[in-house]
Design an enzyme around this catalytic site. Structure first.
Site, PDB file in Angstrom:
ATOM      1  CG  ASP A  77     -24.749  14.776  42.947  1.00 35.78           C
ATOM      2  OD1 ASP A  77     -25.714  14.121  42.490  1.00 35.78           O
ATOM      3  OD2 ASP A  77     -24.872  15.614  43.867  1.00 35.78           O
ATOM      4  CG  ASP A 126     -33.147  17.539  42.983  1.00 34.82           C
ATOM      5  OD1 ASP A 126     -33.559  16.468  43.459  1.00 34.82           O
ATOM      6  OD2 ASP A 126     -32.004  17.989  43.228  1.00 34.82           O
ATOM      7  CG  ASP A 162     -39.893  10.572  40.737  1.00 33.23           C
ATOM      8  OD1 ASP A 162     -38.790  11.015  40.388  1.00 33.23           O
ATOM      9  OD2 ASP A 162     -40.579  11.096  41.639  1.00 33.23           O
TER      10      ASP A 162
HETATM   11  C1  LIG Z   1     -33.006  13.200  43.331  1.00 31.88           C
HETATM   12  S1  LIG Z   1     -31.295  12.950  43.316  1.00 31.88           S
HETATM   13  C2  LIG Z   1     -31.084  11.650  42.092  1.00 31.88           C
HETATM   14  C3  LIG Z   1     -29.808  10.872  42.273  1.00 31.88           C
HETATM   15  C4  LIG Z   1     -29.560   9.731  41.283  1.00 31.88           C
HETATM   16  N1  LIG Z   1     -29.540  10.217  39.922  1.00 31.88           N
HETATM   17  C5  LIG Z   1     -30.547   8.621  41.453  1.00 31.88           C
HETATM   18  O1  LIG Z   1     -31.400   8.437  40.571  1.00 31.88           O
HETATM   19  O2  LIG Z   1     -30.475   7.893  42.460  1.00 31.88           O
HETATM   20  C6  LIG Z   1     -30.711  14.389  42.446  1.00 31.88           C
HETATM   21  C7  LIG Z   1     -29.211  14.604  42.556  1.00 31.88           C
HETATM   22  O3  LIG Z   1     -28.861  15.708  41.730  1.00 31.88           O
HETATM   23  C8  LIG Z   1     -27.906  16.504  42.409  1.00 31.88           C
HETATM   24  N2  LIG Z   1     -28.026  17.879  41.867  1.00 31.88           N
HETATM   25  C9  LIG Z   1     -29.159  18.605  41.791  1.00 31.88           C
HETATM   26  N3  LIG Z   1     -28.916  19.812  41.217  1.00 31.88           N
HETATM   27  C10 LIG Z   1     -27.585  19.836  40.937  1.00 31.88           C
HETATM   28  C11 LIG Z   1     -26.721  20.797  40.339  1.00 31.88           C
HETATM   29  N4  LIG Z   1     -27.191  21.975  39.924  1.00 31.88           N
HETATM   30  N5  LIG Z   1     -25.422  20.500  40.195  1.00 31.88           N
HETATM   31  C12 LIG Z   1     -24.949  19.301  40.626  1.00 31.88           C
HETATM   32  N6  LIG Z   1     -25.712  18.343  41.192  1.00 31.88           N
HETATM   33  C13 LIG Z   1     -27.017  18.593  41.343  1.00 31.88           C
HETATM   34  C14 LIG Z   1     -28.259  16.385  43.881  1.00 31.88           C
HETATM   35  O4  LIG Z   1     -27.144  16.648  44.722  1.00 31.88           O
HETATM   36  C15 LIG Z   1     -28.733  14.944  43.956  1.00 31.88           C
HETATM   37  O5  LIG Z   1     -27.695  14.061  44.340  1.00 31.88           O
END
Ligand SMILES: C[S@@+](CC[C@H](N)C(=O)[O-])C[C@H]1O[C@@H](n2cnc3c(N)ncnc32)[C@H](O)[C@@H]1O
Length: 225
Positions: A77, A126, A162
């Site tokens: 992350d 995301d 989701d």
């Molecule tokens: C919506 S959260 C989901 C977290 C976890 N997988 C969960 O289900 O609880 C998305 C995570 O992806 C990370 N993230 C998004 N784009 C990223 C990227 N390009 N490189 C590294 N991390 C990323 C964000 O920092 C965030 O912690």
């Protein structure tokens, strides 16, 4: 215990063996020092490596590492304060088969060499609704082409979401040959899935719990590369 601030978590991450926070982004043409050497430089044993990309707090990575002591895991992350939670759990549980890496997934090929990875989980990524070209959405066809380079032939990519947008675009861009696909992972479909995948899919990440509480359905698909 009082809640820790982001800054406190960053400091504590710096003291944990299972947290890797190299310079960001990887400069120039350089690669991370473990690339091609994860099995020998990072883990106690040379075992297949699974990544959770965008692991957030890392609780699913911890569940994977607990469930499969014969495999190695890396939770990735960009936000180190988030995976502090999972790193602390891994330390408390004495898991020697899990580390957390702070990295931009756009640069994932700088961290893992060809064929070094056997499986990838993308959990509640995301959706990036404005990202028409798929340069930010880590479930896009562009990103999966990157993952193909890291994975052994037959390596598996799992997407749990989701987001109807993430699911719909994945069906369009990554199909048609999926190992599994469902729009409602926690419905009756789950009972048709063999173990150990069934138990893994039943596990709920922090984001998943939130969306389920709001009444949303959770979709899942997987494909072999
Ligand atoms: C919506 S959260 C989901 C977290 C976890 N997988 C969960 O289900 O609880 C998305 C995570 O992806 C990370 N993230 C998004 N784009 C990223 C990227 N390009 N490189 C590294 N991390 C990323 C964000 O920092 C965030 O912690």
């Amino acid at each position: 215990m009082s809640r820790l601030s982001k800054r406190q978590k960053w400091v504590l991450n710096g003291q944990m063996e299972r947290v890797l926070e190299p310079q960001l982004p990887v400069p120039g043409d350089e690669c991370f020092e473990n690339r091609g050497h994860w099995a020998t430089r990072c883990f106690a044993k040379d075992r297949p490596i699974t990544l959770e990309l965008g692991c957030g707090k890392g609780t699913f990575s911890v569940e994977l590492a607990r469930s499969f002591p014969e495999r190695n895991f890396v939770g990735v992350d960009i936000k180190g304060h988030r995976f502090y939670t999972g790193a602390q759990q891994a330390e408390d549980l004495g898991l020697d088969n899990l580390v957390f890496l702070r990295a931009q997934i756009q640069q994932i090929e700088r961290y893992f060499g060809p064929g070094e990875v056997s499986e990838i989980w993308l959990t509640f990524s995301d959706p990036q609704p404005k990202d028409g070209k798929g340069t930010k959405r880590i479930t896009s066809g562009r990103f999966v082409e990157r993952y193909r380079k890291l994975c052994q032939p037959g390596g598996i990519v799992h997407i749990k979401t989701d987001s109807p947008l993430v699911y719909g675009l994945a069906l369009e861009e990554l199909g048609p040959n999926f190992l599994y696909q469902t729009e409602d992972v926690h419905g009756p479909w789950l009972q048709t899935v063999p173990e150990p995948l069934r138990s893994l899919l039943a596990f709920q990440t922090p984001y998943e719990k939130r969306w389920i509480a709001e009444g949303r359905k959770i979709a899942y698909l997987s494909l072999a590369l």
